[in-house]
Every structure is written in structure tokens, then in C-alpha cells.
Motif scaffolding. Structure first.
Motif, PDB file in Angstrom:
ATOM      1  N   THR A  64       0.678  -1.204   0.044  1.00  0.00           N
ATOM      2  CA  THR A  64      -0.051  -0.037   0.176  1.00  0.00           C
ATOM      3  C   THR A  64       0.880   1.274   0.092  1.00  0.00           C
ATOM      4  OG1 THR A  64       0.022  -0.024   2.492  1.00  0.00           O
ATOM      5  CG2 THR A  64      -2.067  -1.076   1.373  1.00  0.00           C
ATOM      6  N   CYS A  65       2.033   1.281   0.438  1.00  0.00           N
ATOM      7  CA  CYS A  65       2.898   2.664   0.481  1.00  0.00           C
ATOM      8  C   CYS A  65       3.954   2.721  -0.554  1.00  0.00           C
ATOM      9  CB  CYS A  65       3.645   2.393   1.863  1.00  0.00           C
ATOM     10  SG  CYS A  65       2.753   2.466   3.300  1.00  0.00           S
ATOM     11  N   PRO A  66       3.894   4.058  -1.425  1.00  0.00           N
ATOM     12  CA  PRO A  66       4.876   4.260  -2.452  1.00  0.00           C
ATOM     13  C   PRO A  66       6.294   4.033  -1.700  1.00  0.00           C
ATOM     14  CG  PRO A  66       3.028   5.531  -2.483  1.00  0.00           C
ATOM     15  CD  PRO A  66       2.640   4.854  -1.080  1.00  0.00           C
ATOM     16  N   VAL A  67       6.395   4.586  -0.649  1.00  0.00           N
ATOM     17  CA  VAL A  67       7.762   4.479   0.007  1.00  0.00           C
ATOM     18  C   VAL A  67       8.489   3.008  -0.058  1.00  0.00           C
ATOM     19  CG1 VAL A  67       7.126   4.060   2.485  1.00  0.00           C
ATOM     20  CG2 VAL A  67       9.133   5.584   1.910  1.00  0.00           C
ATOM     21  N   CYS A  68       7.550   2.161   0.171  1.00  0.00           N
ATOM     22  CA  CYS A  68       7.987   0.612  -0.067  1.00  0.00           C
ATOM     23  C   CYS A  68       7.804   0.002  -1.389  1.00  0.00           C
ATOM     24  CB  CYS A  68       7.312  -0.178   1.112  1.00  0.00           C
ATOM     25  SG  CYS A  68       7.559   0.489   2.680  1.00  0.00           S
ATOM     26  N   GLY A  69       7.589   0.875  -2.354  1.00  0.00           N
ATOM     27  CA  GLY A  69       7.552   0.177  -3.630  1.00  0.00           C
ATOM     28  C   GLY A  69       5.988  -0.150  -4.056  1.00  0.00           C
ATOM     29  N   ALA A  70       5.028   0.204  -3.357  1.00  0.00           N
ATOM     30  CA  ALA A  70       3.715   0.084  -3.916  1.00  0.00           C
ATOM     31  C   ALA A  70       3.319   0.925  -5.165  1.00  0.00           C
ATOM     32  CB  ALA A  70       2.570   0.233  -2.727  1.00  0.00           C
ATOM     33  N   GLY A  71       2.725   0.226  -6.059  1.00  0.00           N
ATOM     34  CA  GLY A  71       2.427   1.008  -7.238  1.00  0.00           C
ATOM     35  C   GLY A  71       3.563   0.851  -8.351  1.00  0.00           C
ATOM     36  N   CYS A  72       4.522  -0.057  -8.216  1.00  0.00           N
ATOM     37  CA  CYS A  72       5.497  -0.057  -8.892  1.00  0.00           C
ATOM     38  C   CYS A  72       5.821  -1.654  -9.539  1.00  0.00           C
ATOM     39  CB  CYS A  72       6.941   0.417  -8.533  1.00  0.00           C
ATOM     40  SG  CYS A  72       7.104   2.117  -8.058  1.00  0.00           S
ATOM     41  N   PRO A  73       5.814  -1.913 -10.689  1.00  0.00           N
ATOM     42  CA  PRO A  73       5.664  -1.001 -11.898  1.00  0.00           C
ATOM     43  C   PRO A  73       4.454  -0.439 -12.063  1.00  0.00           C
ATOM     44  CG  PRO A  73       6.193  -3.116 -12.788  1.00  0.00           C
ATOM     45  CD  PRO A  73       6.249  -3.162 -11.230  1.00  0.00           C
ATOM     46  N   GLY A  74       4.487   0.671 -12.549  1.00  0.00           N
ATOM     47  CA  GLY A  74       3.241   1.185 -13.303  1.00  0.00           C
ATOM     48  C   GLY A  74       3.231   0.895 -14.750  1.00  0.00           C
ATOM     49  N   SER A  75       2.149   1.652 -15.652  1.00  0.00           N
ATOM     50  CA  SER A  75       2.120   1.459 -17.093  1.00  0.00           C
ATOM     51  C   SER A  75       2.830   2.486 -17.854  1.00  0.00           C
ATOM     52  CB  SER A  75       0.628   1.059 -17.478  1.00  0.00           C
ATOM     53  OG  SER A  75       0.083   2.398 -17.068  1.00  0.00           O
ATOM     54  N   GLY A  76       3.067   3.681 -17.424  1.00  0.00           N
ATOM     55  CA  GLY A  76       3.415   4.830 -18.136  1.00  0.00           C
ATOM     56  C   GLY A  76       5.046   4.919 -18.115  1.00  0.00           C
ATOM     57  N   ASN A  77       5.508   5.697 -18.998  1.00  0.00           N
ATOM     58  CA  ASN A  77       6.913   5.923 -19.304  1.00  0.00           C
ATOM     59  C   ASN A  77       7.467   6.802 -18.136  1.00  0.00           C
ATOM     60  OD1 ASN A  77       9.375   6.511 -20.314  1.00  0.00           O
ATOM     61  ND2 ASN A  77       8.914   8.153 -21.791  1.00  0.00           N
ATOM     62  N   CYS A  78       8.580   6.206 -17.533  1.00  0.00           N
ATOM     63  CA  CYS A  78       9.143   6.639 -16.306  1.00  0.00           C
ATOM     64  C   CYS A  78       9.888   8.257 -16.668  1.00  0.00           C
ATOM     65  CB  CYS A  78      10.380   5.994 -15.521  1.00  0.00           C
ATOM     66  SG  CYS A  78       9.890   4.432 -15.101  1.00  0.00           S
ATOM     67  N   CYS A  79      10.248   8.346 -17.953  1.00  0.00           N
ATOM     68  CA  CYS A  79      11.232   9.548 -18.235  1.00  0.00           C
ATOM     69  C   CYS A  79      10.263  10.824 -18.767  1.00  0.00           C
ATOM     70  CB  CYS A  79      12.186   9.252 -19.315  1.00  0.00           C
ATOM     71  SG  CYS A  79      12.888   7.666 -19.139  1.00  0.00           S
ATOM     72  N   ALA A  80       9.133  10.638 -18.829  1.00  0.00           N
ATOM     73  CA  ALA A  80       8.042  11.910 -19.116  1.00  0.00           C
ATOM     74  C   ALA A  80       6.832  11.624 -18.341  1.00  0.00           C
ATOM     75  CB  ALA A  80       7.816  11.936 -20.821  1.00  0.00           C
ATOM     76  N   ALA A  81       6.374  12.948 -18.122  1.00  0.00           N
ATOM     77  CA  ALA A  81       4.802  12.896 -17.453  1.00  0.00           C
ATOM     78  C   ALA A  81       3.856  11.940 -18.177  1.00  0.00           C
ATOM     79  CB  ALA A  81       4.287  14.425 -17.554  1.00  0.00           C
TER      80      ALA A  81
END
Length: 244
Positions: free
Chosen positions: A71-88
Motif C-alpha cells: 500500500t505504501c509508495p515508500v515501499c514500492g507499492a504502485g511499481c511498476p506502473g504502465s507509463g513512461n518513467c522519463c516523461a509525465a
């Protein structure tokens, strides 16, 4: 349940929540069993302890760390996602798990809410995936805010001329260079445009005057608009008719 019973229930629940919140942030790592109540990221701590008050009342054990990981982004939750890391990319997280986690540890907003331009800028500084090379993540034909661009051949052609475009930033000058070197970025042909800059103007007029008269090679006479193997009045009028 009577009035007193309902009130007692509310007092107990509020007491548990209050007790849990009091341990946030705690001294230990949120992402691992730390042997103390609570953990060091306040948002993550509160989120987990609302689900399992034991984590803040007694000890942050492996089960608490597991919930944090989910559940916590600080622990990597939500990774990987679907979008490009290098652009909004308009989504929470991004498609490179390591880069995603690296950015979201410092800025949970990027995984909680939206991987925006600020997240992409952090990725450019932190992630090897966004630090140059071809292909990159952004559009070759525009200022894309990242090193490199998404068409490998175009990216390589431009960066051979200007390495800054791949090592630092694909800016407006890189996009302009792509317009000259890369067919996908070339401007649409404009009638009367002799120099190919997408505009019919004084440069084209000067080139037409310089080519006035019979063409040396009929097939290679760009100012010969009417195809009569010569540059004359008809070509001049054609150019004026398309002046922009």
C-alpha cells in the motif's frame, strides 16, 4: 445495541485510532519488521495502522511490513506502473520498477496520484533508464523534457550532430534538428517553398531570382513550378500566390 453500548464502541474505536496515530512516525523502517511500534514514514505508518492497529500499538512486524509493501509508495507499492518513467505519463507510477521505486521513495505523490513533470524530472536525474541513449522516452519532433527521443534512427542521427540532445535534454533545438534530419518530423511540403522551411517568403523569392532563366537540369530545378524547364514570370506569380 443500546445508546451506552454504541457510545462505548465509538470510544474504543477512537481510542485505538488515536493510539495508532500517536506512534506515527516511529523510529523504524516501514518496509521491514523493525521491532518497534510504528514506522518512519508518517503517511505509510498511518495508512497501515488504520488497517492493523497492532502495528502501532505493539510492534511493526513482518505482517505490517507486508501491508506497507502492498500500500505504501515508500515501499514500492504502485511499481511498476504502465507509463513512461522519463516523461509525465498521466498515471500513478511508471513502467521501470527500479526507477519507479527510487522516485516514489522520495516523492510518494508520483505513485499515489500522478507521475507528472516533476516526477519525470526526478527520474531523469536518478534513473539510468532516463539518462540518455537511443531510443529515449519522448517525442522526437518536439521539446520532450528528457534525454533522447522515441524514434531510434532519428535519435541517433540528431545526437551524432548534437550529443547534448541525448546526454542532457531533448530541447527545442534538438526538435528543430529532427525536423531537418528525420522524415517523420519533416514539415509538410508547402507550395512555393523553395528552401523547405515551411514558409514562402523573401528567401524563396531571392532563390527564384537567382535561378531565373533556363534550367540546367529540368528534373532538378526547384523554382520551376510550372514544369517548363525554366524559371520565369509564371513561376514568380505562383510564388507570390502562395506567399505566407
Amino acid at each position: 445495541m443500546g445508546r451506552f453500548g454504541a457510545a462505548s464502541c465509538c470510544v474504543i474505536v477512537l481510542g485505538v485510532v488515536g493510539s495508532a496515530a500517536a506512534q506515527c512516525p516511529g523510529p523504524g523502517d516501514c518496509c521491514a519488521a523493525n521491532g518497534t511500534p510504528g514506522c518512519d514514514d508518517e503517511s505509510c505508518c498511518q495508512k497501515v495502522c488504520l488497517t492493523d492497529p497492532f502495528c502501532c500499538d505493539v510492534a511493526w512486524d513482518s505482517l505490517c511490513a507486508g501491508v506497507a509493501g502492498d500500500t505504501c509508495p515508500v515501499c514500492g507499492a504502485g511499481c511498476p506502473g504502465s507509463g513512461n518513467c522519463c516523461a509525465a505519463n498521466g498515471t500513478p507510477g511508471c513502467d521501470d520498477a527500479f526507477c519507479c521505486s527510487l522516485v516514489c521513495v522520495g516523492d510518494p505523490f508520483c505513485c499515489d496520484t500522478d507521475w507528472d513533470a516533476a516526477c519525470a524530472l526526478q527520474a531523469t536525474g536518478l534513473c539510468t533508464a532516463c539518462q540518455g541513449g537511443c531510443p529515449g522516452g519522448g517525442d522526437c519532433c518536439t521539446f520532450n523534457g528528457t534525454p533522447g527521443c522515441d524514434n531510434e534512427l532519428c535519435c541517433e542521427d540528431v545526437c551524432t550532430v548534437d550529443s547534448f540532445c541525448c546526454t542532457s535534454l531533448w530541447d527545442a533545438l534538438c526538435a528543430e534538428l529532427a525536423g531537418k534530419l528525420c522524415p517523420p518530423c519533416a514539415p509538410e511540403p508547402v507550395d512555393g517553398d523553395i528552401d523547405g522551411d515551411g514558409v514562402v517568403g523573401i528567401v524563396d523569392f531571392t532563390m527564384l531570382l537567382g535561378a531565373w532563366g533556363s534550367c540546367n537540369e529540368c528534373a532538378a530545378c526547384p523554382a520551376d513550378f510550372d514544369g517548363d524547364c525554366g524559371v520565369g514570370v509564371e513561376d514568380f506569380l505562383f510564388l507570390l500566390g502562395h506567399w505566407s
